[in-house]
Design a protein around this motif. Structure first.
Motif, PDB file in Angstrom:
ATOM      1  N   ILE A   1      80.738 -40.858  28.047  1.00  0.00           N
ATOM      2  CA  ILE A   1      79.692 -41.667  27.407  1.00  0.00           C
ATOM      3  C   ILE A   1      80.118 -41.890  25.960  1.00  0.00           C
ATOM      4  O   ILE A   1      79.845 -41.078  25.077  1.00  0.00           O
ATOM      5  CB  ILE A   1      78.326 -40.975  27.479  1.00  0.00           C
ATOM      6  CG1 ILE A   1      77.967 -40.682  28.940  1.00  0.00           C
ATOM      7  CG2 ILE A   1      77.251 -41.846  26.848  1.00  0.00           C
ATOM      8  CD1 ILE A   1      76.648 -39.981  29.109  1.00  0.00           C
TER       9      ILE A   1
ATOM     10  N   GLY B   1      71.548 -45.900  22.167  1.00  0.00           N
ATOM     11  CA  GLY B   1      71.546 -45.096  23.383  1.00  0.00           C
ATOM     12  C   GLY B   1      71.310 -43.638  23.079  1.00  0.00           C
ATOM     13  O   GLY B   1      71.482 -43.170  21.952  1.00  0.00           O
TER      14      GLY B   1
ATOM     15  N   TYR C   1      71.662 -39.670  25.265  1.00  0.00           N
ATOM     16  CA  TYR C   1      71.853 -38.852  26.458  1.00  0.00           C
ATOM     17  C   TYR C   1      71.133 -37.532  26.222  1.00  0.00           C
ATOM     18  O   TYR C   1      71.385 -36.852  25.219  1.00  0.00           O
ATOM     19  CB  TYR C   1      73.336 -38.602  26.716  1.00  0.00           C
ATOM     20  CG  TYR C   1      73.589 -37.883  28.027  1.00  0.00           C
ATOM     21  CD1 TYR C   1      73.818 -38.585  29.192  1.00  0.00           C
ATOM     22  CD2 TYR C   1      73.575 -36.494  28.097  1.00  0.00           C
ATOM     23  CE1 TYR C   1      74.032 -37.940  30.391  1.00  0.00           C
ATOM     24  CE2 TYR C   1      73.790 -35.837  29.284  1.00  0.00           C
ATOM     25  CZ  TYR C   1      74.015 -36.567  30.429  1.00  0.00           C
ATOM     26  OH  TYR C   1      74.214 -35.921  31.624  1.00  0.00           O
TER      27      TYR C   1
ATOM     28  N   ASP D   1      74.427 -38.510  34.687  1.00  0.00           N
ATOM     29  CA  ASP D   1      73.900 -39.767  34.161  1.00  0.00           C
ATOM     30  C   ASP D   1      74.956 -40.423  33.268  1.00  0.00           C
ATOM     31  O   ASP D   1      75.744 -39.737  32.631  1.00  0.00           O
ATOM     32  CB  ASP D   1      72.628 -39.521  33.352  1.00  0.00           C
ATOM     33  CG  ASP D   1      71.462 -39.087  34.224  1.00  0.00           C
ATOM     34  OD1 ASP D   1      71.705 -38.757  35.403  1.00  0.00           O
ATOM     35  OD2 ASP D   1      70.328 -39.055  33.732  1.00  0.00           O
TER      36      ASP D   1
ATOM     37  N   TYR E   1      76.086 -44.353  30.979  1.00  0.00           N
ATOM     38  CA  TYR E   1      75.838 -45.743  30.576  1.00  0.00           C
ATOM     39  C   TYR E   1      77.056 -46.269  29.835  1.00  0.00           C
ATOM     40  O   TYR E   1      77.887 -45.506  29.344  1.00  0.00           O
ATOM     41  CB  TYR E   1      74.572 -45.883  29.725  1.00  0.00           C
ATOM     42  CG  TYR E   1      74.516 -45.055  28.468  1.00  0.00           C
ATOM     43  CD1 TYR E   1      75.262 -45.390  27.344  1.00  0.00           C
ATOM     44  CD2 TYR E   1      73.692 -43.937  28.395  1.00  0.00           C
ATOM     45  CE1 TYR E   1      75.204 -44.645  26.184  1.00  0.00           C
ATOM     46  CE2 TYR E   1      73.626 -43.169  27.232  1.00  0.00           C
ATOM     47  CZ  TYR E   1      74.377 -43.531  26.138  1.00  0.00           C
ATOM     48  OH  TYR E   1      74.313 -42.787  24.983  1.00  0.00           O
TER      49      TYR E   1
ATOM     50  N   ILE F   1      73.905 -48.748  33.473  1.00  0.00           N
ATOM     51  CA  ILE F   1      73.290 -47.428  33.373  1.00  0.00           C
ATOM     52  C   ILE F   1      73.114 -46.918  34.793  1.00  0.00           C
ATOM     53  O   ILE F   1      72.824 -47.693  35.708  1.00  0.00           O
ATOM     54  CB  ILE F   1      71.946 -47.463  32.608  1.00  0.00           C
ATOM     55  CG1 ILE F   1      71.463 -46.021  32.340  1.00  0.00           C
ATOM     56  CG2 ILE F   1      70.895 -48.261  33.352  1.00  0.00           C
ATOM     57  CD1 ILE F   1      70.304 -45.948  31.352  1.00  0.00           C
TER      58      ILE F   1
ATOM     59  N   ASP G   1      72.941 -43.122  37.624  1.00  0.00           N
ATOM     60  CA  ASP G   1      72.688 -41.709  37.855  1.00  0.00           C
ATOM     61  C   ASP G   1      73.303 -41.330  39.199  1.00  0.00           C
ATOM     62  O   ASP G   1      72.925 -41.876  40.240  1.00  0.00           O
ATOM     63  CB  ASP G   1      71.179 -41.449  37.861  1.00  0.00           C
ATOM     64  CG  ASP G   1      70.842 -39.979  38.081  1.00  0.00           C
ATOM     65  OD1 ASP G   1      71.756 -39.144  38.076  1.00  0.00           O
ATOM     66  OD2 ASP G   1      69.642 -39.682  38.258  1.00  0.00           O
TER      67      ASP G   1
ATOM     68  N   TYR H   1      66.818 -46.850  31.564  1.00  0.00           N
ATOM     69  CA  TYR H   1      66.680 -45.400  31.577  1.00  0.00           C
ATOM     70  C   TYR H   1      66.986 -44.871  32.973  1.00  0.00           C
ATOM     71  O   TYR H   1      66.985 -45.621  33.959  1.00  0.00           O
ATOM     72  CB  TYR H   1      65.264 -44.987  31.159  1.00  0.00           C
ATOM     73  CG  TYR H   1      64.182 -45.654  31.972  1.00  0.00           C
ATOM     74  CD1 TYR H   1      63.675 -45.051  33.130  1.00  0.00           C
ATOM     75  CD2 TYR H   1      63.689 -46.911  31.619  1.00  0.00           C
ATOM     76  CE1 TYR H   1      62.708 -45.679  33.896  1.00  0.00           C
ATOM     77  CE2 TYR H   1      62.724 -47.536  32.369  1.00  0.00           C
ATOM     78  CZ  TYR H   1      62.231 -46.925  33.514  1.00  0.00           C
ATOM     79  OH  TYR H   1      61.275 -47.553  34.276  1.00  0.00           O
ATOM     80  N   THR H   2      67.248 -43.590  33.071  1.00  0.00           N
ATOM     81  CA  THR H   2      67.473 -42.949  34.359  1.00  0.00           C
ATOM     82  C   THR H   2      66.195 -42.222  34.786  1.00  0.00           C
ATOM     83  O   THR H   2      65.259 -42.048  33.998  1.00  0.00           O
ATOM     84  CB  THR H   2      68.648 -41.967  34.299  1.00  0.00           C
ATOM     85  OG1 THR H   2      68.386 -40.982  33.296  1.00  0.00           O
ATOM     86  CG2 THR H   2      69.941 -42.699  33.950  1.00  0.00           C
TER      87      THR H   2
ATOM     88  N   ALA I   1      69.014 -40.382  30.506  1.00  0.00           N
ATOM     89  CA  ALA I   1      69.731 -41.290  29.613  1.00  0.00           C
ATOM     90  C   ALA I   1      68.839 -42.464  29.268  1.00  0.00           C
ATOM     91  O   ALA I   1      68.047 -42.935  30.099  1.00  0.00           O
ATOM     92  CB  ALA I   1      71.025 -41.775  30.264  1.00  0.00           C
TER      93      ALA I   1
ATOM     94  N   LEU J   1      68.932 -46.360  27.193  1.00  0.00           N
ATOM     95  CA  LEU J   1      69.750 -47.409  26.599  1.00  0.00           C
ATOM     96  C   LEU J   1      68.821 -48.559  26.222  1.00  0.00           C
ATOM     97  O   LEU J   1      68.251 -49.215  27.091  1.00  0.00           O
ATOM     98  CB  LEU J   1      70.813 -47.881  27.583  1.00  0.00           C
ATOM     99  CG  LEU J   1      71.794 -48.957  27.086  1.00  0.00           C
ATOM    100  CD1 LEU J   1      72.517 -48.497  25.832  1.00  0.00           C
ATOM    101  CD2 LEU J   1      72.797 -49.290  28.178  1.00  0.00           C
TER     102      LEU J   1
END
Length: 367
Positions: A132, A146, A148, A160, A162, A175, A177, A303-304, A356, A358
């Protein structure tokens, strides 16, 4: 502000200076207690606690000094009580010597493991920067921010991921997962990111980028997991920001992004999201590209599921759209910082899963 920045450093340096004094303070307290108690109550053996403590928190030289001091304090106490040279005194002295030597060995082992841990963390930090990469504040007409958030505070990397790239086809973002945890999930994330970094430049269609990720996944998963990928898949969301006032999205089983337009937060999801990467062969058709308005000043938050599935002490999920509405007008970096800190508070510190974020914003002059 400067005080707030320097205060943690002050605390750390003060702690480092005071730590070597703790075993010596313990020696002094034990000696004072023995002097203040009846002669038949012998606390000399308790002096062994000081070198053991030193081995846990100090270096070799301090540990050796504490061990020697423990024997010296014991000798002074014996002389004061008139039992210096007695059989019992000699037995205790031998015991203190043995504990001191064992403490030095334990301290040496601890320091070696700390050095190994430091080296491992250095490698992990390098892996994190590779997996990342730090985002630029701006790519073309798009502002970026971003974050994490590892499930555990000491963790550095996870499943995860991005990425943001400036390509001939516009700004492209990914992005995702990976299902699973541990090193295989990290390797799978790295494989997907590598495939995206290659495909994003070469494929003119965002749907073809998704197909590239699917094919790359099937080539790598058997090596990584030793099993069929139907058991190991990845959700992902691909976004393309061209020069036009639009955004293109390919939804691969991932949580829908949130959009902010004129301060209002709403979903930007697909009514028929595609299958996760690795499961495309289980459904008919290919990746579907959706086109949505994305004019100057608009924002997207990707987002995750670690974000929206974080629970508080009562088991309630994190209400991301509701919290986003509070900070929709804040600068992009502050918005992400608010979400990150609020998510930690909501989960009570550590999350159950990596997360994560973004956030992207199209500059007004690009509309």
């Amino acid at each position: 502000m400067h005080e707030g920045m320097s205060f943690p450093h002050f605390q750390t340096s003060t702690y480092a200076r005071l730590t070597p004094l703790v075993p010596f303070v313990l020696l002094a307290l034990i000696a004072l207690v023995e002097l203040a108690t009846p002669h038949w109550l012998r606390l000399g053996p308790v002096l062994a606690a000081a070198p053991v403590l030193a081995a846990a928190i100090c270096g070799l030289r301090i540990t050796a000094a504490v061990a020697a001091s423990a024997i010296g304090v014991k000798a002074l106490l014996d002389m004061d009580f008139g039992r210096f040279g007695s059989f019992t005194s000699q037995v205790v002295n031998i015991a203190l010597l043995a504990v001191g030597l064992a403490s030095l060995l334990a301290c040496s082992i601890r320091q070696r493991r700390e050095r190994e841990l430091k080296q491992v963390r250095s490698v992990a930090e390098t892996a994190q920067r590779t997996l990342i990469r730090p985002l630029p504040a701006r790519v073309d007409s798009v502002l970026l921010q971003g974050a994490y958030i590892a499930a555990e505070a000491e963790a550095l990397v996870g499943g995860d991921f991005y990425e943001v790239l400036h390509t001939p086809h516009g700004v492209r973002l990914l992005i995702g997962d990976v299902r699973g945890k541990g090193l295989p999930a990290v390797e799978a994330s790295a494989a997907l990111l590598g495939a995206f970094r290659e495909a994003a430049y070469h494929e003119p269609s965002l749907a073809d980028v998704a197909r590239w990720l699917e094919n790359s996944t099937h080539r790598n998963i058997q090596r990584l997991y030793g099993e069929e990928f139907v058991e190991r898949f990845a959700t992902a969301l691909l976004v393309e920001i061209p020069d036009e006032p639009i955004a293109r999205l390919v939804h691969c089983g991932h949580p829908e992004p949130l959009a902010i337009h004129n301060g209002v937060v709403y979903g930007r999801g697909s009514t028929e999201p595609g299958p996760p990467i690795g499961l495309a062969e289980l459904v008919e058709g290919g990746p579907v590209v959706r086109t949505v308005p994305f004019v100057g000043g608009d924002r997207l938050l990707l987002y995750t599921d670690g974000v929206i599935e974080a629970r508080d002490g009562s088991g309630r999920f994190y209400p991301l759209p509701e919290r986003m509405a509070r900070w929709s007008s804040h600068p992009l970096d502050q918005l992400v910082d608010h979400v990150r800190a609020d998510l930690r508070r909501h989960a009570g510190g550590d999350l159950n899963d990596d997360a994560a974020l973004l956030a992207i914003e199209r500059l007004p002059q690009a509309s």
